[in-house]
Motif scaffolding. Sequence first.
Motif, PDB file in Angstrom:
ATOM      1  N   PRO A  29       0.795  -1.233   0.000  1.00 11.90           N
ATOM      2  CA  PRO A  29       0.000   0.000   0.000  1.00 11.90           C
ATOM      3  C   PRO A  29       0.827   1.283   0.000  1.00 11.90           C
ATOM      4  N   PHE A  30       2.124   1.170   0.221  1.00  7.94           N
ATOM      5  CA  PHE A  30       2.965   2.369   0.293  1.00  7.94           C
ATOM      6  C   PHE A  30       3.823   2.561  -0.955  1.00  7.94           C
ATOM      7  N   ALA A  31       3.432   1.956  -2.074  1.00  5.01           N
ATOM      8  CA  ALA A  31       4.218   2.064  -3.312  1.00  5.01           C
ATOM      9  C   ALA A  31       4.369   3.511  -3.754  1.00  5.01           C
ATOM     10  N   GLU A  32       3.287   4.281  -3.693  1.00  4.81           N
ATOM     11  CA  GLU A  32       3.370   5.677  -4.124  1.00  4.81           C
ATOM     12  C   GLU A  32       4.344   6.463  -3.249  1.00  4.81           C
ATOM     13  N   ASP A  33       4.317   6.230  -1.946  1.00  5.26           N
ATOM     14  CA  ASP A  33       5.259   6.908  -1.046  1.00  5.26           C
ATOM     15  C   ASP A  33       6.700   6.527  -1.368  1.00  5.26           C
ATOM     16  N   ALA A  34       6.924   5.248  -1.639  1.00  4.23           N
ATOM     17  CA  ALA A  34       8.282   4.791  -1.955  1.00  4.23           C
ATOM     18  C   ALA A  34       8.800   5.441  -3.234  1.00  4.23           C
ATOM     19  N   VAL A  35       7.957   5.502  -4.255  1.00  2.84           N
ATOM     20  CA  VAL A  35       8.370   6.091  -5.532  1.00  2.84           C
ATOM     21  C   VAL A  35       8.567   7.606  -5.381  1.00  2.84           C
ATOM     22  N   ALA A  36       7.677   8.262  -4.647  1.00  9.63           N
ATOM     23  CA  ALA A  36       7.847   9.701  -4.402  1.00  9.63           C
ATOM     24  C   ALA A  36       9.133   9.960  -3.622  1.00  9.63           C
ATOM     25  N   ALA A  37       9.438   9.099  -2.655  1.00  5.99           N
ATOM     26  CA  ALA A  37      10.680   9.233  -1.884  1.00  5.99           C
ATOM     27  C   ALA A  37      11.895   9.079  -2.798  1.00  5.99           C
ATOM     28  N   LEU A  63      16.824  -4.012   0.298  1.00  2.00           N
ATOM     29  CA  LEU A  63      17.619  -5.118   0.830  1.00  2.00           C
ATOM     30  C   LEU A  63      16.796  -6.399   0.792  1.00  2.00           C
ATOM     31  N   PRO A  64      17.359  -7.482   0.295  1.00  3.43           N
ATOM     32  CA  PRO A  64      16.586  -8.714   0.194  1.00  3.43           C
ATOM     33  C   PRO A  64      16.249  -9.336   1.557  1.00  3.43           C
ATOM     34  N   LEU A  65      17.102  -9.170   2.528  1.00  2.00           N
ATOM     35  CA  LEU A  65      16.851  -9.702   3.865  1.00  2.00           C
ATOM     36  C   LEU A  65      16.941  -8.561   4.863  1.00  2.00           C
ATOM     37  N   ASP A  66      15.922  -8.434   5.672  1.00  2.00           N
ATOM     38  CA  ASP A  66      15.931  -7.402   6.707  1.00  2.00           C
ATOM     39  C   ASP A  66      15.218  -7.964   7.929  1.00  2.00           C
ATOM     40  N   ALA A  67      14.754  -7.133   8.824  1.00  2.00           N
ATOM     41  CA  ALA A  67      14.156  -7.600  10.073  1.00  2.00           C
ATOM     42  C   ALA A  67      13.023  -8.594   9.831  1.00  2.00           C
ATOM     43  N   LEU A  68      12.159  -8.290   8.894  1.00  2.00           N
ATOM     44  CA  LEU A  68      11.105  -9.223   8.465  1.00  2.00           C
ATOM     45  C   LEU A  68      11.303  -9.455   6.977  1.00  2.00           C
ATOM     46  N   PRO A  69      11.798 -10.627   6.592  1.00  2.00           N
ATOM     47  CA  PRO A  69      12.032 -10.869   5.161  1.00  2.00           C
ATOM     48  C   PRO A  69      10.777 -10.613   4.341  1.00  2.00           C
ATOM     49  N   ASP A  70      10.959 -10.015   3.178  1.00  2.00           N
ATOM     50  CA  ASP A  70       9.849  -9.567   2.349  1.00  2.00           C
ATOM     51  C   ASP A  70       8.975 -10.700   1.826  1.00  2.00           C
ATOM     52  N   PHE A  71       9.457 -11.929   1.873  1.00  2.00           N
ATOM     53  CA  PHE A  71       8.659 -13.041   1.377  1.00  2.00           C
ATOM     54  C   PHE A  71       7.694 -13.583   2.431  1.00  2.00           C
ATOM     55  N   VAL A  72       7.741 -13.083   3.668  1.00  2.00           N
ATOM     56  CA  VAL A  72       6.819 -13.514   4.715  1.00  2.00           C
ATOM     57  C   VAL A  72       5.439 -12.929   4.397  1.00  2.00           C
ATOM     58  N   PRO A  73       4.442 -13.788   4.191  1.00  2.00           N
ATOM     59  CA  PRO A  73       3.110 -13.297   3.798  1.00  2.00           C
ATOM     60  C   PRO A  73       2.544 -12.276   4.790  1.00  2.00           C
ATOM     61  N   LEU A  74       1.973 -11.217   4.257  1.00  2.00           N
ATOM     62  CA  LEU A  74       1.303 -10.143   4.979  1.00  2.00           C
ATOM     63  C   LEU A  74       2.208  -9.299   5.871  1.00  2.00           C
ATOM     64  N   MET A  75       3.273  -9.835   6.370  1.00  2.00           N
ATOM     65  CA  MET A  75       4.121  -9.097   7.307  1.00  2.00           C
ATOM     66  C   MET A  75       5.462  -8.675   6.708  1.00  2.00           C
ATOM     67  N   GLY A  76       5.826  -9.238   5.589  1.00  2.00           N
ATOM     68  CA  GLY A  76       7.160  -9.035   5.036  1.00  2.00           C
ATOM     69  C   GLY A  76       7.555  -7.601   4.757  1.00  2.00           C
ATOM     70  N   PHE A  77       6.585  -6.759   4.432  1.00  2.00           N
ATOM     71  CA  PHE A  77       6.909  -5.373   4.132  1.00  2.00           C
ATOM     72  C   PHE A  77       6.539  -4.427   5.270  1.00  2.00           C
ATOM     73  N   ALA A  78       6.088  -4.958   6.391  1.00  2.00           N
ATOM     74  CA  ALA A  78       5.686  -4.103   7.520  1.00  2.00           C
ATOM     75  C   ALA A  78       6.858  -3.272   8.035  1.00  2.00           C
ATOM     76  N   ASP A  79       8.027  -3.879   8.143  1.00  2.00           N
ATOM     77  CA  ASP A  79       9.185  -3.135   8.626  1.00  2.00           C
ATOM     78  C   ASP A  79       9.631  -2.096   7.601  1.00  2.00           C
ATOM     79  N   ASP A  80       9.551  -2.444   6.320  1.00  2.00           N
ATOM     80  CA  ASP A  80       9.903  -1.488   5.265  1.00  2.00           C
ATOM     81  C   ASP A  80       8.961  -0.287   5.301  1.00  2.00           C
ATOM     82  N   ALA A  81       7.663  -0.570   5.465  1.00  2.00           N
ATOM     83  CA  ALA A  81       6.671   0.503   5.532  1.00  2.00           C
ATOM     84  C   ALA A  81       6.924   1.392   6.749  1.00  2.00           C
ATOM     85  N   SER A  82       7.284   0.786   7.864  1.00  2.00           N
ATOM     86  CA  SER A  82       7.553   1.562   9.082  1.00  2.00           C
ATOM     87  C   SER A  82       8.762   2.475   8.922  1.00  2.00           C
ATOM     88  N   VAL A  83       9.825   1.946   8.352  1.00  2.00           N
ATOM     89  CA  VAL A  83      11.039   2.743   8.130  1.00  2.00           C
ATOM     90  C   VAL A  83      10.734   3.895   7.176  1.00  2.00           C
TER      91      VAL A  83
END
Length: 113
Positions: A29-37, A63-83
Amino acid sequence: MAADSASSDEARVKRDFWPTVKRVARSIPFAEDAVAAYYCAFDRETPTHVRATLIGALAYFVLPLDALPDFVPLMGFADDASVLAATLALVRTHLNDRHRDAARRTLADKEFG
């Protein structure tokens, strides 16, 4: 040492940002924010300290591996979104309509997705 790390982050973002966004744009859901950033980070009018902050957040996103790997369903991008959300809150006055409009146009482009 810090300059080498910043330079490495910038290179990683330039290399990996678009492939990552193209792969996940429809599922985050934060794709637009990421691209604007991204557009703000590489805008020559953006102050250097803001650019460095955004590049650090975007480097974490690609980064392919971070606090919550992006391949974890539903949660994988939560840390990316928070940062990214925390970073955007810090630099919100520098992220302008031009960056947001460019992000919307990019994500709406048929050839993008």
